[in-house]
Design an enzyme around this catalytic site. Structure first.
Site, short mmCIF file in Angstrom:
data_model
loop_
_atom_site.label_atom_id
_atom_site.label_comp_id
_atom_site.label_asym_id
_atom_site.label_seq_id
_atom_site.Cartn_x
_atom_site.Cartn_y
_atom_site.Cartn_z
CG ASP A 109 -45.73 -20.73 10.68
OD1 ASP A 109 -45.91 -19.98 11.65
OD2 ASP A 109 -44.64 -21.30 10.45
CG ASP A 148 -41.80 -18.91 8.91
OD1 ASP A 148 -41.22 -19.24 9.96
OD2 ASP A 148 -41.36 -19.19 7.77
CG HIS A 172 -37.85 -16.22 7.51
ND1 HIS A 172 -37.38 -16.78 8.67
CD2 HIS A 172 -38.62 -17.20 6.92
CE1 HIS A 172 -37.83 -18.02 8.78
NE2 HIS A 172 -38.60 -18.30 7.74
CG HIS A 231 -33.75 -16.26 7.59
ND1 HIS A 231 -33.81 -17.63 7.71
CD2 HIS A 231 -33.70 -15.77 8.85
CE1 HIS A 231 -33.81 -17.93 9.00
NE2 HIS A 231 -33.76 -16.82 9.71
CG HIS A 257 -40.38 -19.14 3.35
ND1 HIS A 257 -39.13 -19.70 3.27
CD2 HIS A 257 -40.76 -19.25 4.65
CE1 HIS A 257 -38.76 -20.12 4.47
NE2 HIS A 257 -39.72 -19.85 5.32
CE LYS A 292 -43.18 -20.50 13.53
NZ LYS A 292 -42.50 -20.77 12.25
CB CYS A 306 -43.85 -24.69 11.70
SG CYS A 306 -42.42 -23.88 10.93
C1 VGL Z 1 -42.13 -23.69 7.75
C2 VGL Z 1 -40.37 -24.25 6.39
C3 VGL Z 1 -39.81 -23.01 6.57
C4 VGL Z 1 -43.42 -24.11 8.37
C5 VGL Z 1 -41.58 -22.44 7.94
O1 VGL Z 1 -44.23 -23.23 8.73
O2 VGL Z 1 -43.64 -25.34 8.51
N1 VGL Z 1 -41.52 -24.59 6.98
N2 VGL Z 1 -40.43 -22.11 7.34
ZN ZN Z 2 -39.64 -20.14 7.36
#
Ligand code: VGL
Ligand code: ZN
Length: 199
Positions: free
Chosen positions: A9, A47, A49, A53, A82, A107, A152
């Protein structure tokens, strides 16, 4: 046997100026690009979404970002909006060497279930397909870098070790959110799971 580098990410929304900025999240980009040259396989996660979401605080009446709620699959942190599919914030950091990647795994696209881990959604059951990809390529040794250490990266690395992979986390090439002590807790959890740290 070649080893895989899994870059979690490294997206604009997780870097300073982004919607869910991780402090100094962009500091790790040059080091990750350098490390990519040492691996036989490089995999990126993204990431990704849909708007609205269920992990977004904005989807829950009266909920503030960075608070906890109960989902059918367990507790879930509610985040600011986000990494919305197709948005600029969902793009990789512009300096990340994305051309080096063999696979980009997205994801968090299921509207009802978040997915911190690169392997399973937060219900801990629904697979992303990454395990099959790694096994069919014979990739057994995995190194993790990226954002965020305590979410993550943590979930991905712990799932990997539980699936039987040999796992190293390069802590110097990760950065954390550290919400209510989540960073030290994640480091302890990863150590207990049998993950090797390197820096
Ligand atoms: C993440 C919060 C929400 C991450 C992703 O990449 O750690 N954290 N979505
Ligand atoms: Zn996320």
């Amino acid at each position: 046997m070649s080893e895989a580098l899994i870059v979690i990410d490294v997206q604009k929304d997780f870097c300073p100026g982004g919607a869910l900025a991780v402090p100094k999240g962009d500091d790790i980009v040059p080091g990750i690009n350098q490390l990519m040259t040492e691996y036989g396989a490089v995999i990126l996660t993204q990431d990704w979404h849909p708007a609205g979401h269920s992990s977004f605080a904005s989807s829950h009446p009266d909920a503030a970002p960075m608070t906890l709620t109960q989902m059918p699959y367990g507790p879930q942190v509610l985040w600011p909006d986000h990494c919305i599919q197709g948005s600029d914030g969902a793009n990789f950091h512009p300096d990340l060497a994305v051309d080096r990647a063999d696979l980009i795994i997205r994801k968090g696209f299921n509207p009802k279930v978040d997915s911190y881990s690169a392997f399973f959604e937060n219900d801990k059951i629904t697979p992303t397909g990454l395990e099959g990809y790694l096994r069919t390529r014979g990739l057994q040794k995995l190194t993790f870098v990226g954002l965020a250490t305590d979410f993550c990266v943590n979930y991905s690395a712990v799932d990997a070790v539980q699936l039987g992979f040999e796992v190293t986390v390069r802590t110097d090439l990760c950065r954390g959110i550290d919400m209510d002590g989540s960073l030290p807790a994640a480091l302890e959890e990863m150590a207990e799971a049998g993950i090797t740290f390197a820096a």
